[in-house]
Design a protein around this motif. Structure first.
Motif, PDB file in Angstrom:
ATOM      1  N   MET A  59       0.913  -1.186   0.016  1.00 20.66           N
ATOM      2  CA  MET A  59       0.020  -0.177  -0.062  1.00 20.66           C
ATOM      3  C   MET A  59       0.929   1.173  -0.078  1.00 20.66           C
ATOM      4  O   MET A  59       1.801   1.170   0.648  1.00 20.66           O
ATOM      5  N   VAL A  60       0.235   2.107  -0.707  1.00 15.54           N
ATOM      6  CA  VAL A  60       0.829   3.463  -0.797  1.00 15.54           C
ATOM      7  C   VAL A  60      -0.026   4.673  -0.413  1.00 15.54           C
ATOM      8  O   VAL A  60      -1.123   4.593  -1.061  1.00 15.54           O
ATOM      9  N   ARG A  61       0.117   5.528   0.642  1.00 11.87           N
ATOM     10  CA  ARG A  61      -0.712   6.474   1.069  1.00 11.87           C
ATOM     11  C   ARG A  61      -0.024   7.728   1.149  1.00 11.87           C
ATOM     12  O   ARG A  61       1.167   7.879   1.462  1.00 11.87           O
ATOM     13  N   VAL A  62      -0.818   8.822   0.649  1.00 16.73           N
ATOM     14  CA  VAL A  62      -0.343  10.184   0.754  1.00 16.73           C
ATOM     15  C   VAL A  62      -1.281  11.048   1.385  1.00 16.73           C
ATOM     16  O   VAL A  62      -2.529  11.039   0.784  1.00 16.73           O
ATOM     17  N   LEU A  63      -1.091  11.718   2.296  1.00 17.18           N
ATOM     18  CA  LEU A  63      -2.056  12.643   3.088  1.00 17.18           C
ATOM     19  C   LEU A  63      -3.048  12.097   3.570  1.00 17.18           C
ATOM     20  O   LEU A  63      -4.246  12.403   3.541  1.00 17.18           O
ATOM     21  N   GLY A  64      -2.710  10.556   3.921  1.00 16.47           N
ATOM     22  CA  GLY A  64      -3.711   9.734   4.553  1.00 16.47           C
ATOM     23  C   GLY A  64      -4.666   8.899   3.364  1.00 16.47           C
ATOM     24  O   GLY A  64      -5.508   8.161   3.723  1.00 16.47           O
ATOM     25  N   GLU A  65      -4.442   9.313   2.138  1.00 18.29           N
ATOM     26  CA  GLU A  65      -5.276   8.536   1.331  1.00 18.29           C
ATOM     27  C   GLU A  65      -4.462   7.766   0.203  1.00 18.29           C
ATOM     28  O   GLU A  65      -3.109   8.063   0.122  1.00 18.29           O
ATOM     29  N   GLU A  66      -5.077   6.805  -0.545  1.00 17.68           N
ATOM     30  CA  GLU A  66      -4.481   5.822  -1.305  1.00 17.68           C
ATOM     31  C   GLU A  66      -3.904   6.583  -2.546  1.00 17.68           C
ATOM     32  O   GLU A  66      -4.815   7.381  -3.106  1.00 17.68           O
ATOM     33  N   ALA A  67      -2.631   6.589  -2.822  1.00 23.54           N
ATOM     34  CA  ALA A  67      -2.425   7.267  -3.926  1.00 23.54           C
ATOM     35  C   ALA A  67      -2.736   6.727  -5.333  1.00 23.54           C
ATOM     36  O   ALA A  67      -2.923   7.796  -6.100  1.00 23.54           O
ATOM     37  N   TRP A  68      -2.695   5.367  -5.467  1.00 22.00           N
ATOM     38  CA  TRP A  68      -3.158   5.017  -6.866  1.00 22.00           C
ATOM     39  C   TRP A  68      -4.551   5.491  -7.227  1.00 22.00           C
ATOM     40  O   TRP A  68      -5.479   5.278  -6.479  1.00 22.00           O
TER      41      TRP A  68
END
Length: 307
Positions: A59-68
């Motif tokens: 998993m990759v999350r940015v600012l608490g949201e999934e990036a994809w």
């Protein structure tokens, strides 16, 4: 600190080639340097974080949201990629203005933002020229402008100083520093160690798609137990100083650099060593002119870890 970008057991492979291998990493707010040799996985990591690549695993999350596949995040992210991908016939102004509109700004706001951002990267007088006529440094500046035009909360920079002259490099580095001061987050990928160290002491080191180390440069250096810390002392009475130092229990070696009037000291307890030095000068009257250590530099840490 609150994590801005988070990777959890993240892998990305291209057929039999592994770009990122089971990466677990939390990147906090502020400026962070992303370092590694060519092929270490730096660009893959940035593409995962900006939603350009889908992770093969994890998993990759940015600012608490999934990036994809998350278009909402684009409004809050800026990316200056390593490779050029311009419409060469466009002017610098048209390119940055179009990027501002694509990020969701109104026509009026996009015009103001484009003018302000182009000026901040020093491209105002060249803004009406076609991009095909730009030098490498000018192209880097206009790429930075498009990454900043929508005032992103998180900025990803992939080798942003490549091909720039000293003036452009200084200007772009000042922009990165200012963003960190303003509380924004910047993840900057580079193989030029001294440039990264001038921007931040917090680094992430990758090699072959794996995480080697993360944190403050000094903290990482102190974890490398098998490599003693090297400290150089300059003193007129360097032989007398050497005689005192070899008696300290945490000093593993002293080498006289007679041609420079210096001593090279090896220790595994640098903080304790530094703490006793002032007392040595006062008690024994040995005036130490200078103290420095190349091992506190990012390049030394990088070499130790990669080799």
């Amino acid at each position: 600190m609150t994590s801005v970008v988070t990777f959890h057991e993240t892998s990305k492979w291209y057929g039999n080639v592994i770009g990122v291998n089971k990466l677990t990493l939390a990147i906090p707010a502020g400026v962070t340097g992303l370092l590694g040799p060519n092929g270490a996985g730096k660009s893959t990591l940035l593409q995962l974080a900006t939603g350009q690549l889908r992770p093969s695993q994890g998993m990759v999350r940015v600012l608490g949201e999934e990036a994809w596949n998350n278009a909402r995040l684009n409004r809050h992210l800026g990316l200056c990629p390593e490779q050029d991908r311009f419409y060469e016939w466009m002017s610098g102004w048209d390119f940055v203005y179009t990027c501002a509109r694509l990020s969701g700004l109104t026509r009026s706001a996009a015009r103001d933002a484009a003018a302000r951002t182009i000026d901040s990267v020093g491209m105002t007088k060249h803004r009406q020229r076609a991009i095909r006529g730009y030098s490498k440094g000018m192209r880097q500046r206009i790429k930075m402008a498009q990454a900043l035009v929508h005032d992103p909360q998180v900025l990803f920079l992939d080798e942003p100083f490549t091909g720039t002259d000293p003036v452009a490099r200084r200007d772009l580095m000042n922009i990165v520093t200012s963003m960190g001061t303003e509380g924004k987050s910047v993840l900057i990928s580079s193989h030029v160690l001294h440039e990264v160290q001038s921007l931040t002491s917090r680094v992430v080191l990758l090699n072959h798609g794996r995480l080697l180390a993360e944190g403050h440069v000094r903290e990482i250096r102190e974890l490398i137990d098998k490599h003693p810390h090297h400290i150089v002392l300059r003193c007129d009475r360097y032989r007398e100083l050497a005689g005192c130092l070899v008696q300290w229990p945490d000093v593993e070696g002293v080498r006289v650099l007679a041609s420079e009037g210096e001593l090279l000291v090896e220790t595994r307890s640098p903080d304790a060593f530094y703490g006793r030095l002032p007392g040595l000068s006062l008690d024994d009257g040995l005036a130490i002119e200078s103290v420095y250590s190349d091992d506190d530099h990012l390049e030394a840490v990088f070499k130790y870890l990669v080799k």
